[in-house]
Design a protein around this motif. Structure first.
Motif, PDB file in Angstrom:
ATOM      1  N   LEU A   9      54.967  48.483  38.910  1.00  0.00           N
ATOM      2  CA  LEU A   9      53.719  47.948  39.453  1.00  0.00           C
ATOM      3  C   LEU A   9      53.995  46.933  40.561  1.00  0.00           C
ATOM      4  CD1 LEU A   9      50.647  47.658  39.408  1.00  0.00           C
ATOM      5  CD2 LEU A   9      50.902  45.987  37.542  1.00  0.00           C
ATOM      6  N   SER A  13      53.138  47.601  44.550  1.00  0.00           N
ATOM      7  CA  SER A  13      52.226  46.672  45.224  1.00  0.00           C
ATOM      8  C   SER A  13      52.872  46.043  46.453  1.00  0.00           C
ATOM      9  CB  SER A  13      51.777  45.581  44.242  1.00  0.00           C
ATOM     10  OG  SER A  13      51.118  46.139  43.120  1.00  0.00           O
ATOM     11  N   TYR A 295      49.132  38.302  33.945  1.00  0.00           N
ATOM     12  CA  TYR A 295      48.332  39.353  33.293  1.00  0.00           C
ATOM     13  C   TYR A 295      48.926  39.719  31.937  1.00  0.00           C
ATOM     14  CZ  TYR A 295      46.818  44.181  32.437  1.00  0.00           C
ATOM     15  OH  TYR A 295      46.357  45.344  31.866  1.00  0.00           O
ATOM     16  N   LEU A 320      46.811  51.102  36.227  1.00  0.00           N
ATOM     17  CA  LEU A 320      46.913  50.151  37.337  1.00  0.00           C
ATOM     18  C   LEU A 320      47.781  50.710  38.462  1.00  0.00           C
ATOM     19  CD1 LEU A 320      47.306  46.547  35.855  1.00  0.00           C
ATOM     20  CD2 LEU A 320      45.749  47.260  37.675  1.00  0.00           C
ATOM     21  N   SER A 323      45.980  53.518  40.253  1.00  0.00           N
ATOM     22  CA  SER A 323      44.846  53.062  41.065  1.00  0.00           C
ATOM     23  C   SER A 323      45.326  52.392  42.355  1.00  0.00           C
ATOM     24  CB  SER A 323      43.980  52.095  40.264  1.00  0.00           C
ATOM     25  OG  SER A 323      43.463  52.713  39.103  1.00  0.00           O
ATOM     26  N   LEU A 346      39.480  52.788  38.875  1.00  0.00           N
ATOM     27  CA  LEU A 346      40.159  51.934  37.897  1.00  0.00           C
ATOM     28  C   LEU A 346      39.266  51.611  36.701  1.00  0.00           C
ATOM     29  CD1 LEU A 346      42.481  50.191  36.910  1.00  0.00           C
ATOM     30  CD2 LEU A 346      41.769  48.408  38.511  1.00  0.00           C
ATOM     31  N   THR A 363      42.399  43.759  33.478  1.00  0.00           N
ATOM     32  CA  THR A 363      43.121  44.815  34.185  1.00  0.00           C
ATOM     33  C   THR A 363      42.465  45.124  35.524  1.00  0.00           C
ATOM     34  OG1 THR A 363      43.728  45.766  32.037  1.00  0.00           O
ATOM     35  CG2 THR A 363      44.025  47.151  33.982  1.00  0.00           C
ATOM     36  N   THR A 364      41.145  45.216  35.514  1.00  0.00           N
ATOM     37  CA  THR A 364      40.415  45.505  36.753  1.00  0.00           C
ATOM     38  C   THR A 364      40.572  44.367  37.755  1.00  0.00           C
ATOM     39  OG1 THR A 364      38.803  46.822  35.533  1.00  0.00           O
ATOM     40  CG2 THR A 364      38.152  46.034  37.706  1.00  0.00           C
ATOM     41  N   GLY A 367      43.891  44.585  39.353  1.00  0.00           N
ATOM     42  CA  GLY A 367      43.892  45.660  40.342  1.00  0.00           C
ATOM     43  C   GLY A 367      43.191  45.258  41.623  1.00  0.00           C
TER      44      GLY A 367
END
Length: 736
Positions: A9, A13, A295, A320, A323, A346, A363-364, A367
């Motif tokens: 992740l 990113s 997180y 995640l 998305s 997501l 989580t959202t 994201g």
């Protein structure tokens, strides 16, 4: 695996933040080459075209080739004027009285030459004037063969000029030095005449030359319309405006063959963003890593203990990553607006894959923050993505069928449009229209909304509306990769027509009835405790599916009263009993049952002792105590509240059938005994079940079983049969 996905992740990113920089560093923009990705503005950016194109425009204008049109009639016109002059001179000289004044007026009118009457008379009195003029005409004809222009300005600084001739010749380019001006042609005529007619009186010759040069006309005409078009094209190619670009706006779409303007635009953006160095990369890596660590801490230290559920890290992180990657892919490989980005998938994926919404907001939000880092790093972008996605989570009903995604999709689209409208609102113009400012409401200065509002709002609505279908398309991929149980998938496996359940009904009808009763009890208890009732029902349906391998060895299927365990060793019987969880999990996984459902099969017995056969083995050989571990289920113990509920309901349903008087009090005692037995055996040590949950489970099971064992009025034939049975029992007792 959890650590690996967290690293993935972070890497995805960070790469998403610098993909364009890597691309432009490896493949700098070059004219006439197609671009492989869409280049977007990373921040509000004003492109100063004058600064970028000014020098190139000046160079292009300096290299611009002027166009002239050849006019052959001008040559004939020049010759005709000289010939007319020669004819008039001959006519005047043939007269006895030569009118010099009339000749001077004629020259002034027809040739624009100012001569006094005395000069005109001297010319007329020159006996060889006709020969002189005819010689000058011959010299003029040779000069008219050159390319003569009127205005020398368009040729200034030019190396080449084009001349358009009538068909079939067309346009021909010449060195600019081959084109002469009218003044140069006249000077050439004067020089040549002076050289040829040097013996003629100079004053008289000068007067004749003045007349001859007046007849000399340019044979090339500057094509004003075509030259203006060419200059306008250069100016249009190198404009001089200041063009604003908003965050995320497309600078160059994917697949476009770069023009010089595109290259200058991208280069100017690079310079403004200082993209050629990666000084911000360490800070970006730190920020993203910090957000991901925070997180994980929130899930494990806050939400996990608060909900008493183990966060589904793998599923959350996988959604995640997908998305973030999907949003970046959309930005790189489509030319569409930033506001149509598919980040809306997501929350929709979270709602369909994970029934518990408690983990979805965090989580959202993560994201949204990660996506905002590579879509503009502005508060406005953060709000745009955040409002819609979080509102979907808070307002969407349970998604149990595929068409249920329509409501959250519409909600997301409408929210996106609302955010666009509010962010584009010009408060000053709005206040002016309402008369709130300057004391006037009849007129206002400026538009209430920014230009292009409808375009952006349309893309924002489309992005929200399409999030649902895209999420449904991706859903099977997650189901396959994660082998997870989405709501849709669980509904498929709770269908009584599923082949495994039909096989269970056929091979082990008693177990099937037991399964249906346990499922009902588990669902009632799940509602009381706040557990995932759909998952509970699915787990209950398949928890004893392994009994189809040896159905007659389980008492609920022994309808004829014969028990095969009476003929075999207790250890062998225990092996058959224990095998039903091993066989069940194997059968379930082979049929594609999700892991989260198949896990109920071994966990609903945990590591319980098969007490009946353990005691039977102890009595069979009192001298040799059997090993207790050989008579325990392989486990694992229940890992979730749902698995613990199923364990209790399974045992309670079986025990309830042994009660002779199923009163509410007896049922309560039996349920309490089952629960205490498992508590004492440590079966609930690995799941977060609380004393409050135990109380709710006890009450819910008591009420449900009491309702199923409710009494009815006995029919007469039942009363007679009961009396006969009691009489026979008394007689049997007397005989004994």
């Amino acid at each position: 695996m959890k650590l690996f996905l967290n690293i993935i992740l972070v890497v995805v990113s960070v790469l998403a933040c610098y993909t364009e920089e890597f691309y432009l560093h490896l493949w700098p923009p070059t004219p006439e080459r197609p671009v492989s990705i869409t280049i977007r503005s990373e921040f509000p950016f004003n492109f100063d075209q004058e600064k970028a194109f000014g020098s190139k425009r000046n160079l292009a204008l300096s290299q611009y080739i002027p166009l002239y049109t050849y006019i052959p009639d001008r040559i004939e016109s020049s010759k005709k004027k000289m010939q007319d002059l020669i004819g008039r001179v001959s006519s005047l000289q043939s007269r006895e009285q030569m009118d010099a004044g009339a000749f001077a007026k004629h020259l002034r009118k027809e040739y624009g030459v100012e001569l006094s009457a005395e000069e005109a008379g001297r010319l007329l009195r020159y006996p060889n004037l006709k020969n002189l003029l005819e010689g000058m005409l011959t010299i003029e004809e040779s000069i008219l063969e050159a390319k003569i222009v009127e205005d020398p300005k368009p040729l200034k600084g030019k190396k080449t000029a084009e001349v358009f001739y009538p068909d079939p010749i067309g346009t021909i380019a010449y060195p600019a030095s081959e084109l002469i001006t009218r003044d140069a042609a006249r000077h050439s005529l004067q020089t040549k005449v002076s050289q040829v007619f040097w013996q003629v009186d100079q004053d008289l010759l000068n007067a004749a030359v003045r007349i001859a040069t007046a007849t000399l006309l340019p044979n090339l005409k500057y094509d004003q319309k075509e030259n203006d078009r060419r200059i306008e094209e250069i100016v249009r190619r190198y404009p001089s405006k200041i063009v604003p670009y908003y965050t995320g706006q497309v600078l160059v779409p994917i697949g476009k063959i770069l023009t010089e303007e595109d290259v200058l635009l991208v280069t100017a953006h690079q310079e403004a963003a200082n993209m050629n160095d990666f000084r911000t990369a360490p800070w970006m890596l730190f920020s993203i890593s910090f957000l991901v660590v925070l997180y994980n801490l929130l899930l494990s230290r806050v939400f996990g203990p608060w909900t008493r559920r183990k966060p589904p890290y793998l599923t959350l992180l996988a959604v995640l990553i997908a998305s973030v990657a999907a949003t970046k892919a959309f930005l790189l490989f489509t030319p569409f607006s930033l506001y149509a980005s598919p980040l809306g998938i997501l929350p929709l994926l979270l709602l369909t894959i994970i029934p518990e919404r408690v983990f979805a907001p965090a989580t959202t939000l993560l994201g949204v923050m990660l996506v905002s880092l590579f879509t503009g790093r502005t508060f406005g972008i953060l709000l745009f993505f955040g409002f819609g996605t979080l509102l979907v989570l808070m307002t969407s009903p349970a998604i149990r069928k595929r068409h249920h995604v329509a409501i959250p999709s519409l909600t997301l689209g409408a929210t996106n449009v609302l955010v666009i409208l509010v962010s584009s609102l010009d408060l000053n113009a709005f206040g002016n229209r309402l008369g709130l400012f300057d004391g006037a409401g009849s007129s206002f200065h400026g538009e209430i909304f920014n230009a292009g509002l409808l375009h952006q709002a349309g893309w924002a609505f489309a992005g929200g509306l399409l999030a649902g279908p895209v999420a449904l398309i991706l859903l099977p991929l997650f189901e396959m990769l994660l082998n997870t149980a989405t709501t849709f998938r669980l509904y498929r496996y709770t269908d009584p027509q599923h082949p495994l359940l039909k096989e269970l009904l056929t091979k082990a009808p008693g177990t099937y009835q037991h399964t249906m009763t346990v499922a009902h009890l588990a669902e009632c208890v799940g509602e009381a405790v706040g557990a995932n009732t759909l998952l509970l029902r699915a787990g209950a349906y398949y928890h004893d599916i392994g009994k189809t391998a040896n159905p007659r060895y389980f008492v609920e299927n022994q309808f004829n009263g014969m028990n095969p365990h009476d003929e075999i060793d207790p250890a062998e019987s225990t092996g058959i009993i224990l095998d039903h969880v091993l066989n069940g999990r194997k059968i379930a996984l082979g049929a594609g049952i999700p892991d989260v459902v198949a896990d109920f099969i071994p966990q609903h017995h945990g590591t319980l002792l098969v007490e009946y056969f353990f005691h039977k083995a102890s009595k069979a050989e009192p001298a040799v105590a059997p090993q207790e571990e050989n008579f325990r289920y392989p486990g694992p113990k229940p890992q979730s509240v749902e698995a613990a509920i199923l364990m209790i309901c399974d045992a309670v349903e079986a025990a309830s059938r042994t009660l002779h008087e199923p009163t509410q009090e007896n049922l309560r005692k039996m349920i309490l005994f089952v629960i205490e037995n498992r508590l004492g055996d440590g079966q609930f040590e690995e799941c977060d079940i609380t004393t409050r949950d135990i109380g709710k489970i006890l009450q819910a099971l008591t009420d449900s079983l009491a309702a199923s064992f409710h009494t009815r009025v006995e029919y007469p034939w039942q009363q007679d049969a009961k009396k006969e049975a009691e009489t026979e029992s008394d007689e049997e007792g007397a005989r004994r």
